[in-house]
Write a protein that holds these residues in place. Structure first.
Motif, mmCIF file in Angstrom:
data_model
loop_
_atom_site.group_PDB
_atom_site.id
_atom_site.type_symbol
_atom_site.label_atom_id
_atom_site.label_comp_id
_atom_site.label_asym_id
_atom_site.label_seq_id
_atom_site.Cartn_x
_atom_site.Cartn_y
_atom_site.Cartn_z
ATOM 1 N N ILE A 6 46.383 36.682 45.769
ATOM 2 C CA ILE A 6 47.236 37.592 46.535
ATOM 3 C C ILE A 6 46.428 38.791 47.027
ATOM 4 O O ILE A 6 46.563 39.215 48.173
ATOM 5 C CB ILE A 6 48.449 38.033 45.686
ATOM 6 N N ALA A 7 45.554 39.323 46.188
ATOM 7 C CA ALA A 7 44.709 40.460 46.602
ATOM 8 C C ALA A 7 43.784 40.060 47.744
ATOM 9 O O ALA A 7 43.590 40.822 48.685
ATOM 10 C CB ALA A 7 43.904 40.966 45.408
ATOM 11 N N THR B 191 46.889 36.471 40.956
ATOM 12 C CA THR B 191 46.737 37.876 41.350
ATOM 13 C C THR B 191 45.530 38.056 42.260
ATOM 14 O O THR B 191 45.596 38.762 43.269
ATOM 15 C CB THR B 191 46.594 38.766 40.091
ATOM 16 N N PRO C 27 47.718 33.554 35.674
ATOM 17 C CA PRO C 27 48.178 34.757 36.390
ATOM 18 C C PRO C 27 47.038 35.547 37.027
ATOM 19 O O PRO C 27 47.203 36.122 38.096
ATOM 20 C CB PRO C 27 48.883 35.571 35.305
ATOM 21 N N ALA C 28 45.862 35.566 36.414
ATOM 22 C CA ALA C 28 44.724 36.299 36.990
ATOM 23 C C ALA C 28 44.269 35.657 38.305
ATOM 24 O O ALA C 28 43.918 36.353 39.261
ATOM 25 C CB ALA C 28 43.567 36.339 35.999
#
Length: 121
Positions: A113-114, A110, A106-107
């Protein structure tokens, strides 16, 4: 001591008149790679906001880039192996491809996406 150039306006008209050729020359200088509006404005003795206005008049308004791009879902020959291993693939345009294989942390997703959001601004 540096010499400063002073322009004395003796007529009733208080504003300078710039011909279209002068405006085009100044805007063309501002459009050169590496040129800044402020640097060009100082070189020609005009305010930077005037250069912005002339650029808008001569070149038209800039249209903002779209916030979203078209997405095409294509069949991947490696879908069977991707389902068992996990695969996230993002394509931006024709040249940029980001692929995360294996178990998707998940990191990492994330961060991906950032980075995409930051790059689209």
């Amino acid at each position: 001591m540096a010499k400063a150039e002073v322009e004395v306006i003796t007529s009733e008209r208080r504003r300078r008149h710039w011909s279209r050729a002068d405006k085009e020359r100044i805007v063309a200088a501002a459009l050169q790679p590496g040129a800044t509006i402020l640097g060009v404005a100082r070189a020609f003795g005009v305010h930077s906001s005037q250069v912005f206005r002339w650029r808008q008049q001569l070149c038209g308004k800039e249209t903002p880039s779209p916030g979203f791009a078209a997405v095409t879902i294509a069949a991947d020959p490696h879908v069977a192996t991707a389902r068992t291993q996990g695969l996230i693939e993002v394509e931006i345009g024709a040249e940029t491809k980001i692929r995360i294989s294996g178990s998707a942390d998940p990191a990492i997703v994330t961060a991906l996406i950032a980075a995409l959001r930051a790059g689209s601004r």
